[in-house]
Design an enzyme around this catalytic site. Structure first.
Site, PDB file in Angstrom:
ATOM      1  N   HIS A  36       0.808  -1.211   0.000  1.00 53.33           N
ATOM      2  CA  HIS A  36       0.000   0.000   0.000  1.00 53.33           C
ATOM      3  C   HIS A  36       0.847   1.270   0.000  1.00 53.33           C
ATOM      4  CE1 HIS A  36      -3.326  -2.705   1.039  1.00 53.33           C
ATOM      5  NE2 HIS A  36      -4.114  -1.729   0.640  1.00 53.33           N
ATOM      6  N   GLY A  37       2.031   1.217   0.541  1.00 49.99           N
ATOM      7  CA  GLY A  37       2.847   2.415   0.538  1.00 49.99           C
ATOM      8  C   GLY A  37       4.248   2.162   1.049  1.00 49.99           C
TER       9      GLY A  37
END
Length: 474
Positions: A318-319
């Site tokens: 996600h990041g």
């Protein structure tokens, strides 16, 4: 080109009309050209990345299928994985890795000044799953490079999913079909509802969320709590709104994309939540990370390890920040705890179900703090200060926080009537009904009135600043 833009409002009808005017054998060509044009609207140069991932996975899959030697199959699989994940690492994780290593070993890091290409995590995972499926023998290699390129780049789901499987999407792209009126109606309903969630709910709530999380140390108590709850609603409506528009757009071409959200905030546990939230990603990690690690076909301790590792990797997907890793770790730990306690999914229907839904929602909301916070320090500050005054039932907990947020009296009714009630009603109905079947059972006047009212509310209360979708950064 954003879904919530005038450009897309022109682009989609034009492609739709041309698609159904063309002879069936040429329609996929239009989809390919339209998809590449759609992507090049973001950045012309970065189309080389998706083209590289496509070409490498295409030829590696054919090589895997044609060779009989296990070693060579693994070699070609390794090449496809290396190129796809290599591109992803350079553009998404290189700077994060350098920053982490420099803090550990005290050296001056070198950073790359690249913009993160939109959709890179989605199309690399989609092409990877194709090659892995060919390697496992569950999928035949596609011989037409242009058709395969259409599968990888299909514009409705290109930049934020759902992450489609080859067996579902590729045959639909190749199949000749006639226009289906019911599919068209369902597509329009999905697009309208997705737009409502995005521009009416998500983008309006984002104003308060950004105000607080942009400078968390200026707030405390109720304002932090409300901003966190608002973010929970914002990210759900933003991402599921994108998915609805994507699925609706695809339905206009008689293509069914997989369901990516299934009323996740009505989940009765964390495992149940991940069966309902970002389903295409959670099933991807289940099939290509969790199961290869051993899944649950091993000792309990090993199984718990597999769960934690899968969620940590999911968080990192996600990041490129430790906040996302911690967010994933929280969900992994919660699911392990559920397994230890033997907590199973609880079906809708009574007070126990409602209590479990509220507890699950509360945990998910708290975990979102790590997801939204700019860094770990901000997240810790939010946790420390979110409930100041609340535990002693001090009235200033609400009054001070209310004033700090700057919510005006005439905005309270919008929050409840325009944001909360439609979302809760839609998802609650969807728990036990197919929403299209539900609307089809209603009178014609009710259906048209609902559609007209939704469009009017979008025009009257929608935020049209052409804000990007949250998951474009992933």
């Amino acid at each position: 080109m954003l879904f919530n833009s005038l450009e897309y409002a022109v682009f989609l009808p034009l492609v739709f009309i041309m698609y159904w005017l063309l002879p069936p054998k040429f329609r996929w060509i239009l989809l390919l050209l339209s998809s590449y044009y759609f992507y090049m609207c973001w950045n012309v140069k970065y189309v080389l990345l998706i083209a590289t991932a496509t070409v490498v996975s295409y030829f590696c899959a054919i090589a895997i299928e044609e060779t009989e030697k296990s070693f060579r199959k693994k070699l070609f699989l390794g090449a496809a994985v290396t190129v796809s994940l290599g591109i992803l690492f350079v553009f998404k994780y290189f700077n994060f890795a350098m920053s982490t290593l420099s803090s550990l070993f005290s050296f001056n890091p070198v950073y790359l000044k690249f913009l993160l290409p939109v959709g890179i995590s989605f199309y690399t995972f989609q092409s990877l799953s194709y090659v892995i499926d060919v390697y496992k023998g569950t999928q035949k290699a596609e011989r037409n490079l242009a058709v395969y390129a259409t599968f990888v780049s299909f514009f409705p789901q290109l930049v934020a999913g759902p992450i489609e499987r080859t067996a579902n999407l590729l045959p639909q792209i190749k199949k000749a079909s006639s226009f289906d009126y019911n599919n068209g109606c369902q597509g329009i309903l999905l697009i309208v509802w997705g737009m409502y969630k995005k521009v009416v709910i998500a983008d309006n709530l984002a104003v308060w969320v950004d105000k607080v999380y942009g400078n968390v140390t200026a707030f405390h108590g109720f304002s932090l709590l409300v901003a966190t709850i608002f973010f929970s609603l914002q990210i759900y409506c933003d991402f599921s709104g994108y998915t609805d528009i994507a699925r609706g757009s695809a339905k206009l071409f008689n293509i069914d994309l997989m369901e990516n959200f299934r009323c996740p905030y009505f989940s009765s546990g964390i495992k149940d939540f991940w069966n309902r939230w970002h389903i295409s990603l959670s099933t991807w990690f289940r099939d290509y990370v969790y199961i290869p690690l051993g899944g649950n076909r091993c000792s309990k301790l090993r199984n718990y390890f597999n769960v934690i590792v899968t969620f940590l990797v999911s968080g990192l997907w996600h990041g490129a920040d430790w906040t996302f890793v911690l967010w994933g770790g929280m969900h992994g730990a919660a699911q392990v705890l559920e397994n230890i306690l033997g907590i199973k999914k609880y079906n809708k229907g009574n007070g126990i179900w409602l209590v479990r839904v509220l507890l699950t929602f509360s945990f998910v909301v708290l975990a979102w703090v790590f997801f939204r916070a700019a860094n770990i320090q901000d997240a810790v500050y939010v946790f420390k200060n979110m409930f100041i005054g609340a535990l002693h039932f001090k009235i200033y907990f609400v009054t001070d926080g209310y004033k700090a947020l700057g919510i005006k009296g005439n905005e309270i009714w919008k929050i409840f009537v325009l944001y909360l009630l439609p979302l809760i009603a839609y998802d609650y109905i969807s728990l036990s009904n197919n929403i299209f079947t539900f609307f089809k059972r209603q009178s014609t006047s009710f259906r048209y009135a609902s559609l007209f009212a939704s469009i009017m509310l979008i025009l009257l209360f929608g935020y049209f600043g052409q804000s990007s979708f949250v998951y474009f950064q992933f």
